[in-house]
Design a protein around this motif. Sequence first.
Motif, PDB file in Angstrom:
ATOM      1  N   VAL A  87       0.819  -1.209   0.000  1.00 44.50           N
ATOM      2  CA  VAL A  87       0.000   0.000   0.000  1.00 44.50           C
ATOM      3  C   VAL A  87       0.855   1.263   0.000  1.00 44.50           C
ATOM      4  O   VAL A  87       0.644   2.186  -0.789  1.00 44.50           O
ATOM      5  N   TYR A 109      -2.581  15.231   2.965  1.00 43.76           N
ATOM      6  CA  TYR A 109      -3.534  14.288   3.553  1.00 43.76           C
ATOM      7  C   TYR A 109      -2.834  13.000   3.993  1.00 43.76           C
ATOM      8  O   TYR A 109      -3.130  12.451   5.051  1.00 43.76           O
ATOM      9  N   ILE A 121      -6.858   9.492  18.395  1.00 41.66           N
ATOM     10  CA  ILE A 121      -7.785   8.742  17.554  1.00 41.66           C
ATOM     11  C   ILE A 121      -8.015   7.327  18.057  1.00 41.66           C
ATOM     12  O   ILE A 121      -8.836   6.602  17.516  1.00 41.66           O
ATOM     13  N   THR A 124     -11.795   6.790  19.197  1.00 37.94           N
ATOM     14  CA  THR A 124     -12.775   6.775  18.112  1.00 37.94           C
ATOM     15  C   THR A 124     -12.451   5.683  17.097  1.00 37.94           C
ATOM     16  O   THR A 124     -13.368   5.134  16.493  1.00 37.94           O
ATOM     17  N   ALA A 147      -1.836   1.606   6.372  1.00 44.97           N
ATOM     18  CA  ALA A 147      -1.417   2.840   5.702  1.00 44.97           C
ATOM     19  C   ALA A 147      -0.633   3.690   6.688  1.00 44.97           C
ATOM     20  O   ALA A 147      -1.105   3.975   7.775  1.00 44.97           O
TER      21      ALA A 147
ATOM     22  N   PRO B  45      -5.649   2.976  -2.254  1.00 47.40           N
ATOM     23  CA  PRO B  45      -5.685   2.150  -1.041  1.00 47.40           C
ATOM     24  C   PRO B  45      -5.251   2.936   0.200  1.00 47.40           C
ATOM     25  O   PRO B  45      -5.910   2.879   1.241  1.00 47.40           O
ATOM     26  N   MET B  46      -4.189   3.693   0.044  1.00 41.64           N
ATOM     27  CA  MET B  46      -3.687   4.453   1.187  1.00 41.64           C
ATOM     28  C   MET B  46      -4.687   5.515   1.627  1.00 41.64           C
ATOM     29  O   MET B  46      -4.979   5.664   2.816  1.00 41.64           O
ATOM     30  N   VAL B  47      -5.224   6.241   0.635  1.00 42.26           N
ATOM     31  CA  VAL B  47      -6.148   7.324   0.957  1.00 42.26           C
ATOM     32  C   VAL B  47      -7.391   6.781   1.649  1.00 42.26           C
ATOM     33  O   VAL B  47      -7.842   7.324   2.671  1.00 42.26           O
ATOM     34  N   LEU B  49      -7.756   3.871   3.342  1.00 44.35           N
ATOM     35  CA  LEU B  49      -7.445   3.340   4.674  1.00 44.35           C
ATOM     36  C   LEU B  49      -7.224   4.468   5.679  1.00 44.35           C
ATOM     37  O   LEU B  49      -7.732   4.420   6.797  1.00 44.35           O
ATOM     38  N   LEU B  50      -6.475   5.472   5.259  1.00 44.69           N
ATOM     39  CA  LEU B  50      -6.252   6.598   6.174  1.00 44.69           C
ATOM     40  C   LEU B  50      -7.572   7.290   6.479  1.00 44.69           C
ATOM     41  O   LEU B  50      -7.810   7.749   7.599  1.00 44.69           O
ATOM     42  N   GLY B  51      -8.426   7.366   5.473  1.00 45.65           N
ATOM     43  CA  GLY B  51      -9.722   8.009   5.674  1.00 45.65           C
ATOM     44  C   GLY B  51     -10.536   7.302   6.734  1.00 45.65           C
ATOM     45  O   GLY B  51     -11.069   7.942   7.643  1.00 45.65           O
ATOM     46  N   ILE B  52     -10.589   5.968   6.643  1.00 44.54           N
ATOM     47  CA  ILE B  52     -11.433   5.222   7.580  1.00 44.54           C
ATOM     48  C   ILE B  52     -10.823   5.171   8.975  1.00 44.54           C
ATOM     49  O   ILE B  52     -11.515   5.328   9.971  1.00 44.54           O
ATOM     50  N   PHE B  53      -9.504   4.957   9.043  1.00 44.50           N
ATOM     51  CA  PHE B  53      -8.917   4.657  10.348  1.00 44.50           C
ATOM     52  C   PHE B  53      -8.129   5.796  10.981  1.00 44.50           C
ATOM     53  O   PHE B  53      -7.655   5.665  12.093  1.00 44.50           O
ATOM     54  N   VAL B  54      -7.957   6.901  10.265  1.00 44.42           N
ATOM     55  CA  VAL B  54      -7.262   8.032  10.881  1.00 44.42           C
ATOM     56  C   VAL B  54      -8.096   9.311  10.781  1.00 44.42           C
ATOM     57  O   VAL B  54      -8.417   9.940  11.792  1.00 44.42           O
ATOM     58  N   MET B  55      -8.465   9.701   9.551  1.00 48.67           N
ATOM     59  CA  MET B  55      -9.129  10.988   9.375  1.00 48.67           C
ATOM     60  C   MET B  55     -10.528  10.992   9.997  1.00 48.67           C
ATOM     61  O   MET B  55     -10.871  11.906  10.731  1.00 48.67           O
ATOM     62  N   TRP B  56     -11.303   9.959   9.663  1.00 48.93           N
ATOM     63  CA  TRP B  56     -12.654   9.910  10.210  1.00 48.93           C
ATOM     64  C   TRP B  56     -12.628   9.850  11.739  1.00 48.93           C
ATOM     65  O   TRP B  56     -13.316  10.648  12.399  1.00 48.93           O
ATOM     66  N   PRO B  57     -11.818   8.957  12.345  1.00 52.06           N
ATOM     67  CA  PRO B  57     -11.755   8.975  13.812  1.00 52.06           C
ATOM     68  C   PRO B  57     -11.359  10.333  14.384  1.00 52.06           C
ATOM     69  O   PRO B  57     -11.881  10.737  15.425  1.00 52.06           O
ATOM     70  N   LEU B  58     -10.502  11.051  13.671  1.00 50.28           N
ATOM     71  CA  LEU B  58     -10.091  12.366  14.187  1.00 50.28           C
ATOM     72  C   LEU B  58     -11.265  13.338  14.165  1.00 50.28           C
ATOM     73  O   LEU B  58     -11.560  14.016  15.157  1.00 50.28           O
TER      74      LEU B  58
END
Lengths: 273, 322
Positions: A87, A109, A121, A124, A147, B45-47, B49-58
């Motif tokens: 990844v 990002y 985090i 959550t 990731a 894939p990276m975007v 995964l980061l979205g679900i497990f980092v950005m959204w939780p933040l």
Amino acid sequence: MTPRLFQRTASAVLVVLITVSVLFPLAWMAIAGFKGRNEVLRSPFQFFPDMWRFDNYVDIARDPEFTRAMGVTFAGALIFTALSLVVNSLAAYAFARLEFRGKRFWWVYCVMPMFIPMMAILLTSFMVVTKLGMLNTMAVLIIPGVASGAQMFFIRQFYLGFPVAVEEAAMIDGASRWQIFLKLFLPQSAAPFVVMGIASYLAFWNAYVWPILTITDPNLTQIMQFLGTFRSARGNDWGMLMAGSTLASLPTILLLLVFQRFIVNGVRISGIK
Amino acid sequence: MALTPTLAPGPQTADAGRSARGRRGRVKTPPHRRDNRTAYLMIAPMVILLGIFVMWPLVYSVYLSTYEINFYRGSTFVGLQFYRYVLESPDFWHSIVVGLYYSALTVPAMIIIALLLASFIKTLSRRAAAFMKTTVYLPTVVSTVVASVLFVLIYQDEGVANWLLSLISFGPVNWLNDPQLALPAIAVPGIWLGFGLTTLILLAALLDIPESYYEQAALDGAGFFARLWYVTLPLLKNVLLYLFVTGFTLAIQMIDLPLIMTNGGPSEATNTPNLYIFNTFRDVTPYATSYSLTASLLLFVVIGAISAVVFRLVRSDKAIDG
């Protein structure tokens, strides 16, 4: 004694002294594993056991909970390492070589997570994986950490240093970006992959807080979870705990010894200066 | 999220300048040279995964911190109420103090030890240096859990630490149960686990200093300490500041060691910020969730503010070119 000889002797003495003091806790741990139940913490202190017994090592190595924890964690660590390299190196290649709309935005990002503390985090993330029904699965241990901005950044730095000429020749020959990545970049990625692969492997193998939050199924207990709760679960059988800790550290220590020169060089590639 | 950021390159990476130039140069790339589709597929894939497990939780953390979560009555919007609660809570501030104290105990000690070791390793022959590098790095791969368990044993009444004290007819000391001693006692494995990587980074930096500088200094009659003070330290300034910042952000977030060794005790003396947040989250009172979320966000702000100040200091003062 000549000054030069003196200097060399002094160096040698220092090397031995530092090695002994750095490795003392580890050596003591391994040796305590050979001691009897009441011998580990006996006054007066004794470094070596009265009698070398192998019971602790044999017992813990036969303990199904321990071996299962080792096996499950090892399998998880391998899958985790492979997935994260795939990844992150894909994204690293895109950011190093391709031009696309919104590149700057996606770059920020992807790199920003490096600076978000785990705790902000953790809670959550826990709620998210609960909602996704991932609790008590291997997936909850593997997927959320795959990731990694830090890892992607590191591999990209490495790709930036690759010569562009070969790539352009391949493009003229009609190779696609995917072919270039697979046939030109991947085969030459051994160095950054080893460094980052070890980091991933260690992070997974040594994880503690995330597993104790998300795993309650004894079939999936992680090795550090097993060791961390050993005392409350089985009382103070120190000799056995030390034997287990030693065995649990062996894979990582072996890994370090095998790939030792890559790690030392990796610190240099990362260009921290 | 479990990855240690320690191997992450600092702000002064060698390629940073080149990539910035490259980006500016390529702004005018004609549209047909762009690879939008391929690029999006590659970063997808990276975007995601980061979205679900980092950005959204933040984002979710920030959102939830303005609600009072009650599993029986549903959630109610309370605005910044929880921020006030946390900021007014002496326990939160106490944990920050503990975290700062822990950082002060570990980070400078780690860097000084690492600097001494790195200077020493540099003088060794190739083979001896390779041996030392591995030795020094070995504790780093040991897990915090194993180190915690190991040092709990070392600190027992009949343990190694008290035996060493008894050699100079002292003790025994109740290390982990004495509020004065518990945190310093936890700092020792903290340093032991962390100084290896610091040493390797400093060694790499030391090797980049041209030998001619030292020869010149030696000709001018500079001794070991004079060379350290006038040549080595000024040239290492950026690396050292980088190590201070990353060391500090890691140290103030320490959770595993106190969680296993003392669980915050005795009398909260080792209740580091993350441990405090972790334990309030596991608390059963209805406010606990929102409260600990808010506390974790405020900790983020505290760490960010301190790091930003330090980084500003680095940027404001350009490095001497080596």
